[in-house]
Design a protein around this motif. Sequence first.
Motif, short mmCIF file in Angstrom:
data_model
loop_
_atom_site.label_atom_id
_atom_site.label_comp_id
_atom_site.label_asym_id
_atom_site.label_seq_id
_atom_site.Cartn_x
_atom_site.Cartn_y
_atom_site.Cartn_z
N PRO A 120 -13.55 1.43 -3.86
CA PRO A 120 -12.26 1.25 -3.98
C PRO A 120 -11.54 2.51 -3.80
N ILE A 121 -10.30 2.44 -3.57
CA ILE A 121 -9.34 3.75 -3.20
C ILE A 121 -9.28 4.79 -4.52
N GLY A 122 -9.53 4.25 -5.82
CA GLY A 122 -9.49 5.29 -6.80
C GLY A 122 -10.61 6.05 -6.99
N MET B 285 -10.90 8.74 -4.18
CA MET B 285 -9.84 9.66 -4.80
C MET B 285 -10.84 10.63 -5.61
N GLU C 170 -9.64 -2.97 -1.11
CA GLU C 170 -9.48 -1.47 -0.83
C GLU C 170 -9.44 -0.81 -2.23
N GLY C 171 -9.30 -1.61 -3.23
CA GLY C 171 -9.21 -1.16 -4.76
C GLY C 171 -7.63 -0.52 -5.07
N TYR C 172 -6.64 -1.06 -4.36
CA TYR C 172 -5.54 -0.49 -4.53
C TYR C 172 -4.83 -1.62 -5.64
N ILE D 94 -11.61 -1.17 6.29
CA ILE D 94 -10.97 -0.55 5.41
C ILE D 94 -11.13 0.89 5.80
N ALA E 156 -10.26 9.85 6.15
CA ALA E 156 -8.90 9.58 6.68
C ALA E 156 -7.85 10.22 5.50
N TRP E 157 -8.45 10.20 4.01
CA TRP E 157 -7.59 10.80 2.65
C TRP E 157 -8.04 12.32 2.69
N VAL F 181 0.92 4.25 -2.75
CA VAL F 181 0.65 5.54 -2.16
C VAL F 181 1.79 6.62 -2.53
N LYS G 242 0.64 -1.20 -0.04
CA LYS G 242 0.07 0.04 0.04
C LYS G 242 0.92 1.09 -0.08
N GLU H 236 -4.98 10.77 -8.03
CA GLU H 236 -3.99 11.53 -7.06
C GLU H 236 -4.07 10.87 -5.72
N LEU H 237 -3.10 10.64 -4.97
CA LEU H 237 -3.20 9.94 -3.72
C LEU H 237 -2.89 11.10 -2.35
N TYR H 238 -3.76 11.07 -1.57
CA TYR H 238 -3.69 12.03 -0.63
C TYR H 238 -2.53 11.09 0.64
N HIS H 239 -2.01 11.97 1.31
CA HIS H 239 -1.33 11.16 2.50
C HIS H 239 -2.10 11.11 3.77
N LEU H 240 -2.17 10.21 4.39
CA LEU H 240 -2.88 10.49 5.58
C LEU H 240 -2.12 11.39 6.59
N LYS H 241 -2.88 12.28 7.23
CA LYS H 241 -2.23 12.99 8.14
C LYS H 241 -1.82 12.22 9.27
N LYS H 242 -0.60 12.30 9.69
CA LYS H 242 -0.15 11.36 10.67
C LYS H 242 -0.49 11.86 12.10
N GLU H 243 -0.38 13.33 12.24
CA GLU H 243 -0.37 13.79 13.67
C GLU H 243 -1.90 13.77 14.00
N TYR I 67 -10.14 7.44 15.41
CA TYR I 67 -8.85 7.64 14.78
C TYR I 67 -8.17 6.34 14.77
N PRO J 218 -5.21 2.17 -11.15
CA PRO J 218 -5.18 3.50 -11.35
C PRO J 218 -5.73 4.31 -10.11
N VAL J 219 -5.19 4.75 -9.12
CA VAL J 219 -5.90 5.36 -8.37
C VAL J 219 -5.97 6.90 -8.10
N ASN K 166 -9.36 11.57 11.08
CA ASN K 166 -8.54 12.79 11.79
C ASN K 166 -9.77 13.90 12.13
#
Lengths: 467, 467
Positions: free
Chosen positions: B254-256, B259, A66-68, B289, B294-295, A29, A25, A84-91, B160, A81-82, B166
């Motif tokens: 799915p994730i695609g 997004m 999850e469709g990845y 999932i 989250a994204w 990502v 994943k 533009e992917l966003y990153h999970l906010k970690k904080e 979370y 094809p997913v 988030n």
Amino acid sequence: MNELAITLDMESGVYLYEQIYQYIKNEIVEGKLSSKERLPSTRALAEHLQIARSTVELAYEQLVSEGYIEAKPYKGYFICPVGELYHLKKEQSVKREEIKKENSYLFDLSPNGIEMKAFPFSTWRRISKNVLAEHQKDIFEPGHPKGDFEFRDTICRYVYSFRGVNCEPEQIIIGAGNDYLLVLLGKILGEHQRVAMENPTYKRAYRIFSSAGYEMSTMPIDKNGMSMEHLRNSQANIAYIMPSHQFPTGVVMPIGRRMELLKWAEEAENRYLIEDDYDSEFRYKGKPIQALQAWDKKEKVIYMGTFSKSIAPAIRVSFMVLPKPLLEQYERNAGFLSSTVSRIDQAILNEFIGAGHYERYLNKMRKIYRTKHDCLLECLRPFKNKFHISGENAGLHIILTSREKGTSEEQLANTAEDAGIKVYGMSNYFVEEKDAKDEYAKILLGYASLSEEEIRNALLILQKIWL
Amino acid sequence: MNELAITLDMESGVYLYEQIYQYIKNEIVEGKLSSKERLPSTRALAEHLQIARSTVELAYEQLVSEGYIEAKPYKGYFICPVGELYHLKKEQSVKREEIKKENSYLFDLSPNGIEMKAFPFSTWRRISKNVLAEHQKDIFEPGHPKGDFEFRDTICRYVYSFRGVNCEPEQIIIGAGNDYLLVLLGKILGEHQRVAMENPTYKRAYRIFSSAGYEMSTMPIDKNGMSMEHLRNSQANIAYIMPSHQFPTGVVMPIGRRMELLKWAEEAENRYLIEDDYDSEFRYKGKPIQALQAWDKKEKVIYMGTFSKSIAPAIRVSFMVLPKPLLEQYERNAGFLSSTVSRIDQAILNEFIGAGHYERYLNKMRKIYRTKHDCLLECLRPFKNKFHISGENAGLHIILTSREKGTSEEQLANTAEDAGIKVYGMSNYFVEEKDAKDEYAKILLGYASLSEEEIRNALLILQKIWL
């Protein structure tokens, strides 16, 4: 591609399939594995990693769901094809920013306070326990949208005995507080209503109706309540009133005005009266005055009662009695909405009322509040030259009206605040502050949440600064 | 007038003042005493009746306060003009008309059923007891309109950890069920919104938004969820979706597609996604999932979760996570509305989640539901020639799609019903039944509330009649 640079950590406590899933994943990502690329077969990856093939399969399945990645028959697994992917906010910063402002007053004479010390906590606990013990599965099942029949039946008997309200359980709708029921009433009545409210009034009701898109008209109050002349000159088809004890003026509507209102409502088909009977339980002279609904023969009164005022604000249970002609509209416009009160709470209150605890509690509270009320009136004796006292027969606050034009409400409130005492000026309860044109300053003094000693101390301070 | 023909009954147990009050009131109501007539003085009537003057005074005071008579200084008490008077309806007929219809089915395969047998009633009871014991006065005091901070903080950590959501506690609003929160969301967003919903969908949400006056557009669903093409061609600015498990089709987005939806939402300022995460707790393959929220980096997702599905429908507690830019709108349009969830219930759930009972319960339920789910799938083996099976990885129902065009949904449902089995046709979940144009009949089979044995028996019957 036949290999992935996965390093499995056998000691981490994280399932192996999850480690594989997480690795792939992340690669997707972060764009390191790109769309349409083929993953190694489950067999190849399992051999490479020296683990069971089913573990790899599980990881791939999760990625598929999850469709990845997608599974193509006879071809293998491919990256999807997913976009533009966003990153999970970690904080995750859980700030405790909403710290309750400490009440910095010595005494708060809020007209909305109540006294909880005499509440029969142990009875409530016992009933709660029994309700949870006696009902197992059933009480957790979905309930009737209007509220459970047994509870509505109990309320029906209660409001008949104590308020003279005539209704059948099918007319009662239980809801999580008056605000909710007013929102619901907006749904039931539908669009294009014109509501007349007294001014000053219960401002929250005003805001709820406004936000439902209703046209609002404010009516002045004479000594008998809402001005009939103004109501007749308005275009309103609904009048919102508090006949037993108008908030905040304390006016008790006499029978004559009640009849005039009923007559007005009968003159057109779409006219209704909303009777907010929010604190009828507390009356200190003679017996409680019957509800306006008790006189309603033509199904014109929407009656609203609450346990939030008489038991505790945190108990979110109110009820509304709909005139029968509105029941069909209820079914059509709002009957599909689930109940907002938990069945456990309904069962507890049902038992609390049904077994007579509620009545006993109200009797006890009436005595307690009367003692405080009498104490306040006694403390107010020295004020009589400078202030007129009113609203003293019912409810949980009284009203001081300055006898001099010179004294402003702001001045009184500010000097009190400087001395550590919070009092509430009448102008706060007008729909718009500018509506408060009274030449004589009016102050509300609530006493419900204070002890007699506190009332005495507070009034001694007010005496010093106001007289 | 100096006398009244009152006969007092000393034995009746009714207070004397009340007898006098009642007599005079009746005389007025029945027109025997007419407007402006003067009542005997309290002294004269007391002497006439041979009772204490204070008793008469009390009766008169009550009549004054209700507006039947008025006191004129130095002149005495006079009957008020009360207009047309209505008689109280005497009869109180409490009919028990709403008797629950007995479920006449042998087996009800409702997709909305849940299983309560494994619920830790004793833990719940213990927590309830402790909450009521530990908190006395404080828990009955008014709470925060959004819900108590502690509870929101707990939910914040929970969503979370388990859903990747988030947020900060200030973004969370607790409400009495999803229906209420959707009504509230309507208030927050205000008028003139256009909402896109999948079709078939959660129809109640559709009705709530319609009744808020929103323009609704229904979107077809492809294998990945809401059709992006249709969404882009619509005028909608809000899309309501259930990415973890679309109800009723069971599609896991799915994730695609997720997004793509986020991208769509970012393209205009007033666009939002409502993510209804109603049953994300129950997933049988791999791990749950992550939520779409989250994204979400641009504050576009309104996330909705509920405990009514995962604990019990009778627990009226749901929550909504607002994107930060909507918080100001919340304060302005709805911040004045009191919370709809009792603080006691909040405290109980807070402890239930915080102490890990909720997680343990969900783990237990996931196992129980998986066993039932596997049992159902096994029973469905013989059906595979005639039906395609889908939606089997998550949620509490699966979907059978007929492989033959000839078989109608109605036919399947009716033959099942004749054999005592209630099944639910997909067409019920379309906004309008005519929208259901599928050539291949689709049937939902819910299994949550049935035991394995019941599932087996029900499926044996269906096998006989459908195959």
